[in-house]
Every structure is written in structure tokens, then in C-alpha cells.
Design a protein around this motif. Structure first.
Motif, PDB file in Angstrom:
ATOM      1  N   THR A 108       0.618  -1.685  -0.212  1.00 41.12           N
ATOM      2  CA  THR A 108       0.060  -0.264  -0.402  1.00 41.12           C
ATOM      3  C   THR A 108       0.259   1.396  -0.294  1.00 41.12           C
ATOM      4  O   THR A 108       0.704   2.086  -0.927  1.00 41.12           O
TER       5      THR A 108
ATOM      6  N   PRO B 255      -5.677   1.451  -7.087  1.00 40.94           N
ATOM      7  CA  PRO B 255      -6.417   1.959  -7.429  1.00 40.94           C
ATOM      8  C   PRO B 255      -7.777   2.136  -8.299  1.00 40.94           C
ATOM      9  O   PRO B 255      -7.794   3.076  -7.851  1.00 40.94           O
TER      10      PRO B 255
ATOM     11  N   LYS C 221      -8.474  -3.684   0.485  1.00 38.59           N
ATOM     12  CA  LYS C 221      -9.267  -4.322   0.523  1.00 38.59           C
ATOM     13  C   LYS C 221     -10.335  -4.660   1.919  1.00 38.59           C
ATOM     14  O   LYS C 221     -11.820  -4.183   2.552  1.00 38.59           O
TER      15      LYS C 221
ATOM     16  N   PRO D 247     -10.753  -0.602  -8.158  1.00 31.49           N
ATOM     17  CA  PRO D 247     -11.096  -1.079  -6.673  1.00 31.49           C
ATOM     18  C   PRO D 247     -12.288  -2.337  -6.384  1.00 31.49           C
ATOM     19  O   PRO D 247     -11.794  -2.853  -5.447  1.00 31.49           O
TER      20      PRO D 247
ATOM     21  N   GLN E 295      -4.010  -0.821  -2.449  1.00 30.61           N
ATOM     22  CA  GLN E 295      -5.206  -0.402  -1.696  1.00 30.61           C
ATOM     23  C   GLN E 295      -5.592  -1.751  -0.924  1.00 30.61           C
ATOM     24  O   GLN E 295      -5.852  -1.972  -1.383  1.00 30.61           O
TER      25      GLN E 295
END
Length: 127
Positions: free
Chosen positions: A21, A45, A29, A48, A27
Motif C-alpha cells: 500500500t 486504486p 480491500k 477497486p 489499496q
């Protein structure tokens, strides 16, 4: 049928989460506790709701020799597509990422390979 999740075997899930990250830019999750470990995934990102990357614990006894053999032979455990390998190489290098292969053009693709700090080599690819 479509791919929902794929995994990379990591030696430390929390360290992997930080690297994937904070350094790579994925990102978080899902983070579902499962006893000693978690079902811990990250996503791009840019997608997503796309394929999730499971940061899977490498606790099984067969995994360590497997990962060591891949790294010794320079074989990436996973491959991520980027728009510009050279720009990504520069960005990640400036963040302290150690590359084992600098950008190389191979016909219609350009690749580079880095160490994910969790026991794997990861390839980035520009199509």
C-alpha cells in the motif's frame, strides 16, 4: 468465469500490507482475522472492484523452499502491468525499492523486476 483473487505468499502479512500500500500504491480491500493470520487483500486504486491480491501467509512448510528457488533463479512470483516501466522504476527506486532487473525491452513489452521485501520477486510490465 473470471478471476476474483490471486495471491502472493508473504513472510509477514503486516509488513507486506505496508509495502504493497504505502510503497507500491495498492489499496487495502479486506482484512478478515482468521486466527494467527488474516484474509488480507489489496486492489489497484484504478480498479477497486477488480481482482484482489491476497497477501497470503507463507507458513506451509513447502512454501519457503519454493520461494527460495524462485528467487534464486530470478523468477517473479507475480506480474503487474504499468503504463510506463521506466517511470515506475524511477518512482519505486526513489522510494527505496531494490530492483533485481532494471527495465529491459523484450519485443513488444518492457519489464523490470523488484524485491517485495516479503520473500518474492515481482515483475512490472509495460505492454
Amino acid at each position: 468465469m473470471k478471476i476474483y483473487v490471486t495471491s502472493v505468499l508473504v513472510d509477514d502479512q503486516r509488513k507486506a500490507l505496508q509495502f504493497y500500500t504505502d510503497v507500491l500504491g495498492f489499496q487495502a480491500k479486506r482484512d478478515v482475522p482468521l486466527g494467527e493470520h488474516s484474509w488480507l487483500t489489496v486492489v489497484s486504486p484504478h480498479a477497486p472492484d477488480g481482482v484482489e491480491l491476497l497477501l497470503e501467509p507463507d507458513a506451509h512448510p513447502a512454501v519457503k523452499p519454493y520461494k527460495e528457488a524462485l528467487v534464486a533463479d530470478g523468477i517473479p512470483a507475480a506480474s503487474f502491468q504499468v503504463d510506463d516501466v521506466r517511470a515506475e522504476f524511477e518512482r519505486l527506486s526513489s522510494r527505496g525499492v531494490r530492483f533485481t532487473q532494471e527495465p529491459v525491452e523484450m519485443g513488444e513489452v518492457t519489464t523490470a523486476v523488484f524485491d517485495d521485501t516479503c520473500g518474492n520477486l515481482i515483475q512490472i510490465v509495460q505492454m
